[in-house]
Design a protein around this motif. Structure first.
Motif, PDB file in Angstrom:
ATOM      1  N   LEU A  55      12.249   5.213  -9.235  1.00  0.00           N
ATOM      2  CA  LEU A  55      11.539   4.265  -8.316  1.00  0.00           C
ATOM      3  C   LEU A  55      12.415   3.579  -7.381  1.00  0.00           C
ATOM      4  CD1 LEU A  55       8.923   3.041  -7.037  1.00  0.00           C
ATOM      5  CD2 LEU A  55       9.490   0.966  -8.491  1.00  0.00           C
ATOM      6  N   ALA A  56      12.531   4.206  -6.088  1.00  0.00           N
ATOM      7  CA  ALA A  56      13.668   3.767  -5.216  1.00  0.00           C
ATOM      8  C   ALA A  56      12.965   2.324  -4.346  1.00  0.00           C
ATOM      9  CB  ALA A  56      13.902   4.680  -4.236  1.00  0.00           C
ATOM     10  N   VAL A  57      13.553   1.233  -4.515  1.00  0.00           N
ATOM     11  CA  VAL A  57      13.095   0.080  -4.186  1.00  0.00           C
ATOM     12  C   VAL A  57      13.925  -0.087  -2.900  1.00  0.00           C
ATOM     13  CG1 VAL A  57      13.011  -2.478  -4.762  1.00  0.00           C
ATOM     14  CG2 VAL A  57      12.379  -0.776  -6.433  1.00  0.00           C
ATOM     15  N   GLY A  58      13.206  -0.250  -1.518  1.00  0.00           N
ATOM     16  CA  GLY A  58      13.790  -0.534  -0.409  1.00  0.00           C
ATOM     17  C   GLY A  58      14.427   0.730   0.296  1.00  0.00           C
ATOM     18  N   ARG A  59      14.902   0.308   1.587  1.00  0.00           N
ATOM     19  CA  ARG A  59      15.380   1.407   2.589  1.00  0.00           C
ATOM     20  C   ARG A  59      16.706   1.854   2.008  1.00  0.00           C
ATOM     21  NH1 ARG A  59      18.732   0.966   6.536  1.00  0.00           N
ATOM     22  NH2 ARG A  59      18.842  -1.546   6.275  1.00  0.00           N
ATOM     23  N   ILE A  60      17.664   1.189   1.579  1.00  0.00           N
ATOM     24  CA  ILE A  60      18.747   1.539   1.343  1.00  0.00           C
ATOM     25  C   ILE A  60      18.961   2.586   0.232  1.00  0.00           C
ATOM     26  CG2 ILE A  60      21.080   0.780   0.745  1.00  0.00           C
ATOM     27  CD1 ILE A  60      20.782  -0.159   3.356  1.00  0.00           C
ATOM     28  N   ALA A  61      18.350   2.221  -1.106  1.00  0.00           N
ATOM     29  CA  ALA A  61      18.029   2.954  -2.094  1.00  0.00           C
ATOM     30  C   ALA A  61      17.342   4.184  -1.802  1.00  0.00           C
ATOM     31  CB  ALA A  61      17.275   2.236  -3.295  1.00  0.00           C
TER      32      ALA A  61
ATOM     33  N   ALA B 196      12.719   5.988   8.236  1.00  0.00           N
ATOM     34  CA  ALA B 196      12.224   4.682   7.975  1.00  0.00           C
ATOM     35  C   ALA B 196      11.507   4.681   6.859  1.00  0.00           C
ATOM     36  CB  ALA B 196      11.546   4.017   9.519  1.00  0.00           C
ATOM     37  N   MET B 197      11.350   3.334   6.159  1.00  0.00           N
ATOM     38  CA  MET B 197      10.383   3.278   5.183  1.00  0.00           C
ATOM     39  C   MET B 197       8.935   3.607   5.567  1.00  0.00           C
ATOM     40  SD  MET B 197      11.720   1.941   2.416  1.00  0.00           S
ATOM     41  CE  MET B 197      10.550   1.109   1.599  1.00  0.00           C
ATOM     42  N   ALA B 198       8.502   3.310   6.688  1.00  0.00           N
ATOM     43  CA  ALA B 198       7.222   3.710   6.848  1.00  0.00           C
ATOM     44  C   ALA B 198       6.783   5.068   6.564  1.00  0.00           C
ATOM     45  CB  ALA B 198       6.627   3.524   8.213  1.00  0.00           C
ATOM     46  N   LYS B 199       7.929   6.234   6.736  1.00  0.00           N
ATOM     47  CA  LYS B 199       7.685   7.248   6.498  1.00  0.00           C
ATOM     48  C   LYS B 199       7.971   7.756   5.042  1.00  0.00           C
ATOM     49  CE  LYS B 199       7.478   9.797  10.608  1.00  0.00           C
ATOM     50  NZ  LYS B 199       8.516   9.741  11.627  1.00  0.00           N
ATOM     51  N   LEU B 200       8.627   7.016   4.427  1.00  0.00           N
ATOM     52  CA  LEU B 200       8.998   7.211   2.899  1.00  0.00           C
ATOM     53  C   LEU B 200       8.156   6.961   1.886  1.00  0.00           C
ATOM     54  CD1 LEU B 200      12.844   6.390   3.231  1.00  0.00           C
ATOM     55  CD2 LEU B 200      11.765   8.648   3.368  1.00  0.00           C
TER      56      LEU B 200
ATOM     57  N   ARG C 155       1.512  -9.646   3.323  1.00  0.00           N
ATOM     58  CA  ARG C 155       0.442  -8.805   3.433  1.00  0.00           C
ATOM     59  C   ARG C 155       0.653  -7.229   3.169  1.00  0.00           C
ATOM     60  NH1 ARG C 155      -2.132  -9.609   9.433  1.00  0.00           N
ATOM     61  NH2 ARG C 155       0.258  -9.486   9.806  1.00  0.00           N
ATOM     62  N   GLU C 156       2.071  -6.993   3.102  1.00  0.00           N
ATOM     63  CA  GLU C 156       2.417  -5.486   2.625  1.00  0.00           C
ATOM     64  C   GLU C 156       2.063  -5.371   0.948  1.00  0.00           C
ATOM     65  OE1 GLU C 156       2.389  -3.834   4.736  1.00  0.00           O
ATOM     66  OE2 GLU C 156       4.079  -4.056   6.490  1.00  0.00           O
ATOM     67  N   LYS C 157       1.981  -6.464   0.376  1.00  0.00           N
ATOM     68  CA  LYS C 157       1.721  -6.413  -1.047  1.00  0.00           C
ATOM     69  C   LYS C 157       0.849  -5.287  -1.384  1.00  0.00           C
ATOM     70  CE  LYS C 157       3.776 -10.809  -2.430  1.00  0.00           C
ATOM     71  NZ  LYS C 157       3.403 -11.999  -3.182  1.00  0.00           N
ATOM     72  N   ARG C 158      -0.357  -5.408  -0.897  1.00  0.00           N
ATOM     73  CA  ARG C 158      -1.333  -4.495  -0.911  1.00  0.00           C
ATOM     74  C   ARG C 158      -0.812  -3.086  -0.997  1.00  0.00           C
ATOM     75  NH1 ARG C 158      -6.851  -4.184  -0.734  1.00  0.00           N
ATOM     76  NH2 ARG C 158      -6.716  -6.503  -0.326  1.00  0.00           N
ATOM     77  N   LYS C 159       0.064  -2.613  -0.037  1.00  0.00           N
ATOM     78  CA  LYS C 159       0.521  -1.375  -0.122  1.00  0.00           C
ATOM     79  C   LYS C 159       1.500  -1.072  -1.285  1.00  0.00           C
ATOM     80  CE  LYS C 159       0.685  -0.775   4.804  1.00  0.00           C
ATOM     81  NZ  LYS C 159       1.828  -0.887   5.980  1.00  0.00           N
ATOM     82  N   SER C 160       2.140  -2.219  -1.611  1.00  0.00           N
ATOM     83  CA  SER C 160       2.995  -1.821  -2.750  1.00  0.00           C
ATOM     84  C   SER C 160       2.370  -1.699  -4.177  1.00  0.00           C
ATOM     85  CB  SER C 160       4.134  -3.038  -3.194  1.00  0.00           C
ATOM     86  OG  SER C 160       3.539  -4.049  -3.261  1.00  0.00           O
TER      87      SER C 160
END
Ligand code: URA
Length: 218
Positions: free
Chosen positions: A155-161, A171-175, A201-206
């Motif tokens: 599980l890669a957490v965040g953009r940099i990882a 971008a994160m939106a695509k990944l 509000r993004e917690k739902r997606k996570s």
């Protein structure tokens, strides 16, 4: 044995060693393979904890090697230690870390069951983004951790990882929401908990990401 020998033993190449005689390197790698897996973990950790290969070693309090279960099925990879992690020498122990811990616990994954590491083992000052030299210098440690752990899923957490592991600038939106492979290992991407603290509000997606992750581990 000096630091270079140690790094070679771990299969980690430093800049100046690239020209080293092949047979010497092979001999060292052979010696390294006679160690048990646990010993290799220990040696790698020892190596990382005295690392001075980049300037972050001058400003860190502790090296944050990674923590958790060396037989874990899940490897969580974040970006770099923040202030709390630098002080304690452990990954994801600040507010964001607490959120990540809770997210994983919500699908039955306690921290003792998983392994958590970062792209960088030392904190960048003021939590700035890692620079490319730091990433190139530090990631051999992570790659060794992946090889030793051989997780069922990453599980890669965040953009940099995510961008490092997938070798992309997307971008994160695509990944998010897609299944990737890191070599042969399935890899999912989710938001960084520090971002979720800023954008609850993004917690739902996570949560969707957690459910997807759960299906791989069942
Ligand atoms: N952010 C990360 O990416 N990793 C940590 O260990 C802490 C904060």
């Amino acid at each position: 044995m000096d630091k270079k020998d140690y790094l070679n033993l771990m299969g980690i190449e430093t800049w100046s060693e690239k020209a080293e005689d092949d047979s010497v390197t092979k001999a060292k790698i052979t010696a390294h393979s006679s160690l048990s897996k646990d010993q290799r973990w220990d040696e790698l950790e020892k190596c990382a904890k005295v690392c001075t290969l980049c300037d972050l070693s001058k400003t860190r309090t502790h090296v944050v090697f990674g923590s958790g279960n060396r037989n874990a099925q899940l490897l969580v990879i974040g970006e770099a230690p923040g202030q709390n992690e630098d002080l304690q020498g452990l990954p994801f122990v600040g507010r964001g870390g607490q959120l990540l811990t809770n997210m994983l616990r919500s699908i039955g994954l306690d921290r003792e069951k998983i392994y958590i590491a970062n792209i960088l083992k030392c904190r960048p000052p003021q939590n700035r983004d890692p620079n490319p030299i730091e990433v190139a210098t530090c990631t051999p440690y992570l790659l060794q951790q992946i090889e030793l752990l051989q997780p069922k899923i990453i599980l890669a957490v965040g953009r940099i990882a995510a961008q490092f592991l997938l070798n992309t600038d997307e971008a994160m939106a695509k990944l998010r929401g897609q299944e990737f492979r890191y070599h042969d290992t399935p890899l999912l991407v989710t938001y960084h908990p520090a971002y979720l603290l800023r954008a609850p509000r993004e917690k739902r997606k996570s949560w969707d990401d957690m459910l997807r992750l759960q299906t791989y581990l069942q």
